[in-house]
Design a protein around this motif. Structure first.
Motif, mmCIF file in Angstrom:
data_model
loop_
_atom_site.group_PDB
_atom_site.id
_atom_site.type_symbol
_atom_site.label_atom_id
_atom_site.label_comp_id
_atom_site.label_asym_id
_atom_site.label_seq_id
_atom_site.Cartn_x
_atom_site.Cartn_y
_atom_site.Cartn_z
ATOM 1 N N UNK A 277 41.598 -22.395 -16.382
ATOM 2 C CA UNK A 277 42.014 -23.392 -15.174
ATOM 3 C C UNK A 277 43.338 -22.800 -14.378
ATOM 4 N N UNK A 278 43.370 -22.273 -13.516
ATOM 5 C CA UNK A 278 44.587 -21.431 -13.013
ATOM 6 C C UNK A 278 44.484 -20.918 -11.692
ATOM 7 N N UNK A 279 45.569 -20.393 -11.115
ATOM 8 C CA UNK A 279 45.487 -19.728 -9.985
ATOM 9 C C UNK A 279 45.079 -18.373 -9.973
ATOM 10 N N UNK A 280 44.523 -17.802 -8.774
ATOM 11 C CA UNK A 280 44.018 -16.690 -8.679
ATOM 12 C C UNK A 280 44.620 -15.515 -9.511
ATOM 13 N N UNK A 281 45.942 -15.522 -9.382
ATOM 14 C CA UNK A 281 46.539 -14.189 -9.954
ATOM 15 C C UNK A 281 46.316 -14.670 -11.730
ATOM 16 N N UNK A 282 46.316 -15.981 -12.264
ATOM 17 C CA UNK A 282 46.108 -16.132 -13.563
ATOM 18 C C UNK A 282 44.585 -15.708 -13.854
ATOM 19 N N UNK A 317 35.448 -21.642 -2.878
ATOM 20 C CA UNK A 317 35.944 -20.873 -1.731
ATOM 21 C C UNK A 317 37.316 -20.039 -2.153
ATOM 22 N N UNK A 318 37.992 -20.495 -2.781
ATOM 23 C CA UNK A 318 39.422 -19.820 -3.193
ATOM 24 C C UNK A 318 39.021 -18.629 -4.130
ATOM 25 N N UNK A 319 38.248 -18.955 -5.019
ATOM 26 C CA UNK A 319 37.939 -17.884 -6.069
ATOM 27 C C UNK A 319 37.123 -16.843 -5.303
#
Length: 328
Positions: A277-282, A317-319
């Motif tokens: 569970x996280x940001x794109x960078x994570x 979408x973000x992923x």
């Protein structure tokens, strides 16, 4: 690196199933448009959640999934007759234009085996015999087999698969013996990525690779899928805030089954070690670690019980826009 999604068609019995399925079909169509590689259905009987059956779901998803691979993740093979499975998946292979994977496992829920009058102690022997029989039937040859559970004499299937030799078979497995069976009988080990033990995947990968070599297979040529739980948001804090309550609810529901009570007791370990569970960078960092272990097909549940559909789709979408480019 490939990326796929679990259809995760499990819903509270009191909910509007038609509405949920309509939302799911729309999400799969979106995933196909975004360039996801695969979509996977699940199998349970007499569940504490409304769970449409996987073969029916796969047929419904064929026209909605673009060029995505369609598979079962997983089919409880000891609860099916192998002739039935061979015929159904040969049919799906034709209907999909050769996009099908038969993902199988032995099962674990006591009530399911009781419902079918099957001794759970026989499940691994049934799995072994079924896989051998399915492959034999898919060959198109007449089959004679004096099996412990499924003896056949002069048998053949009415529909031969479109894919020569039949669709790929992935075997879900957790224990060492089961992982070795996956190497011996399957085209891939569908690895469960939700163990709270950080040594589980590397240790079992070593077992799998050794068993591949013993079976005369080249470890460099096999597909390496792993199933995880994943949610992407602009920040890790937002991802945890939006997804964790729903993941906790779903895992608590699973934990109503005795074999999975540990998931309730060790949920914090699951969050720390396995829930992505996280940001794109994570997520790029965590997926890079899985890639470095050798996995090349990440399959994830994009949402959990009660999560709004718009949140699921925003994550997908973000992923796709921010994480895909790091691995393709």
């Amino acid at each position: 690196m490939k990326f796929g999604i679990m259809a995760s068609h499990q819903y509270p019995h009191t909910d509007d199933l038609g509405k949920h399925l309509s939302d799911l079909f729309g999400t799969v169509e979106l995933a196909a448009e975004l360039g996801y590689d695969s979509v996977w259905t699940i199998n349970h009987f007499q569940s504490n959640l409304a769970t449409p059956q996987p073969i029916s779901m796969m047929a419904s998803l064929i026209p909605r999934s673009g060029n995505m691979t369609l598979g079962t993740g997983i089919l409880l093979l000891p609860l099916f007759h192998p002739v039935h499975v061979a015929e159904e998946f040969a049919s799906l292979d034709h209907l999909s234009g050769g996009r099908v994977v038969l993902g199988v496992g032995a099962g674990y829920r006591e009530n399911e085996f009781a419902a079918f009058g099957i001794d759970p102690d026989t499940r691994f022997r049934r799995l072994d015999e079924s896989l051998r029989l399915i492959r034999a039937l898919w060959s198109g040859q007449t089959v004679y087999q004096e099996g412990e559970f499924y003896p056949l004499s002069g048998a053949s299937i009415g529909v031969r698969p479109l894919t020569p030799g039949g669709p790929p078979i992935w075997v879900g497995a957790g224990g060492r013996k089961a992982v070795r069976r996956a190497a011996r009988l399957g085209d891939a080990w569908y690895a469960p990525g939700n163990s709270p033990n950080p040594r589980f995947l590397p240790d079992q990968l070593a077992v799998y690779d050794d068993a591949l070599v013993e079976s005369g297979k080249d470890p460099a040529t096999v597909e390496r899928p792993v199933g995880v739980e994943l949610y992407c948001a602009p920040t890790t804090e937002q991802a945890v805030e939006e997804a964790l309550p729903h993941a906790r609810t779903e895992y608590a529901t699973y934990a109503e089954y005795p074999a999975l009570r540990w998931q309730r007791d060790r949920f914090d370990d699951l969050v720390a070690n396995t829930l992505l569970l996280g940001s794109p960078e994570f997520l790029i960092e965590r997926i890079s670690a899985l890639r470095d272990l050798g996995f090349n097909h990440i399959i994830f549940r994009p949402g959990w019980l009660g999560m709004p559909t718009e949140k699921v789709r925003a994550s997908l979408r973000l992923f796709a826009s921010e994480v895909f480019p790091a691995f393709r």
